[in-house]
Design a protein around this motif. Structure first.
Motif, PDB file in Angstrom:
ATOM      1  N   HIS A 168      23.881  83.496  59.110  1.00 35.15           N
ATOM      2  CA  HIS A 168      22.772  83.231  58.193  1.00 35.15           C
ATOM      3  C   HIS A 168      21.455  83.194  58.962  1.00 35.15           C
ATOM      4  O   HIS A 168      20.438  83.728  58.502  1.00 35.15           O
ATOM      5  CB  HIS A 168      22.993  81.900  57.471  1.00 35.15           C
ATOM      6  N   CYS A 206      21.987  76.180  55.006  1.00 33.32           N
ATOM      7  CA  CYS A 206      23.221  75.772  54.328  1.00 33.32           C
ATOM      8  C   CYS A 206      22.994  74.434  53.634  1.00 33.32           C
ATOM      9  O   CYS A 206      22.228  73.595  54.125  1.00 33.32           O
ATOM     10  CB  CYS A 206      24.372  75.640  55.335  1.00 33.32           C
ATOM     11  N   LEU A 220      28.977  73.502  54.721  1.00 33.08           N
ATOM     12  CA  LEU A 220      28.945  74.577  55.703  1.00 33.08           C
ATOM     13  C   LEU A 220      30.105  75.548  55.471  1.00 33.08           C
ATOM     14  O   LEU A 220      31.221  75.125  55.178  1.00 33.08           O
ATOM     15  CB  LEU A 220      29.039  74.015  57.119  1.00 33.08           C
TER      16      LEU A 220
END
Length: 322
Positions: A16, A268, A273
């Motif tokens: 990410h 997140c 997570l």
């Protein structure tokens, strides 16, 4: 190949983070922001970057929330770009890359090496990515990844990131820092991620990364040539090789942890997570934190000042030798 492993490699806080900042020009712009660049001309003077590329990257970073656009002149209207709290929190990534470059990169310039001191005069700062012990760095093997509460699906890949990223150039014409070149290319850092998940063999890279054979061969060859991976034969007839992280490659782990920590904090949802790190010793989940190994305290970038690692005469001698 375990489908869960494939999912963890392609969908985790590091991946990410890379979708936001894992591109060479983006990382160079952020590096200069940490060095005080705020205005458009600041980046033009420091980087060999086209105006159109710089404008696009600044807009992307502003839209992502890492930079804030502030007016500083009305006629004509002019803006500067200031790091937000989200942007400043990338300090851990920036400092781990700098330290790796100094210690491990063949491109490093010893005359430009720095060390860190506390601004209040209390002593040296030794940055580490720490876990359960605030004075001890997390090393490969201390923690293991496992699927988190919401494994989910891999995020959509950006087409810009799929292409081969040509190494950006400094204004001097020299190649950029090796660390930025490695993490600034989508497929290179995905191959690195797989290596830290203990993927070693060519066919396993193909299955895990959904990468073409030509792209995979190119990135593996590059990582071997840079001394990040070593090619070792594991089968004689037919001849087969596996790719193993070298000491230089394993030394990138603190930077990976810094990306993980930043991605977990900012990209997140709390407690959700897709991948967690679990301590081998205690079985507890671990979120890496940038700390001072001397005191065990969390590092606030505003409390740190960089100074030359060598004396003026030593730096002059090093420059002359080069």
């Amino acid at each position: 190949m375990d489908s869960r492993l494939k999912q963890m490699i392609q969908n985790n806080p590091v991946s990410h983070a890379m979708d936001v900042v894992g591109e060479a020009w983006t990382m160079l712009i952020l590096r200069e922001a940490f060095r005080g660049a705020r205005r458009f001309d600041d980046w033009l003077e420091r980087l060999a970057i086209a105006r159109s590329v710089l404008a696009r990257r600044l807009k992307t970073l502003t839209d992502a929330g890492l930079l804030e656009r502030r007016p500083y002149q009305q006629r004509p209207e002019r803006f500067e770009y200031v790091l937000t709290a989200m942007g400043r929190d990338l300090y851990g990534v920036a400092i781990m890359l700098i330290l790796w470059e100094q210690d491990w990169s063949p491109r490093s310039d010893p005359a430009r090496a720095i060390r860190l001191l506390a601004r209040d005069g209390s002593g040296p700062i030794e940055p580490i990515m720490a876990g359960e012990d605030p004075k001890t760095p997390i090393r490969p093997g201390d923690v293991l990844p496992r699927p988190g509460p919401v494994p989910g699906k891999a995020p959509a890949l950006k087409e810009m990131r799929r292409r081969k990223v040509q190494p950006a150039m400094r204004a001097s014409g020299k190649p950029i820092e090796l660390g930025i070149e490695l993490f600034g290319d989508y497929w290179t850092n995905l191959v690195l991620a797989a290596c830290f998940y203990r993927v070693r063999r060519y066919d396993d890279f193909l299955k895990t990364l959904d990468v073409s054979t030509s792209v995979l061969a190119d990135r593996l060859e590059g990582l071997v040539s840079h001394g990040i991976l070593a090619r070792k034969r594991y089968h004689a007839r037919p001849e087969r090789f596996e790719y193993v992280l070298t000491e230089r490659g394993r030394a990138l782990y603190p930077t990976v942890l810094a990306f993980f920590a930043w991605g977990a904090r900012w990209l997140c949802e709390p407690g959700k997570l897709p991948v967690e790190l679990v301590s081998q010793a205690t079985g507890q989940t671990v979120l890496p934190v940038l700390r001072n190994a001397v005191t065990g305290e969390e590092i606030d970038p505003r409390s740190v000042r960089p100074v030359p690692a060598h004396s003026a005469s030593q730096r002059a001698a090093m420059s002359a030798a080069q």
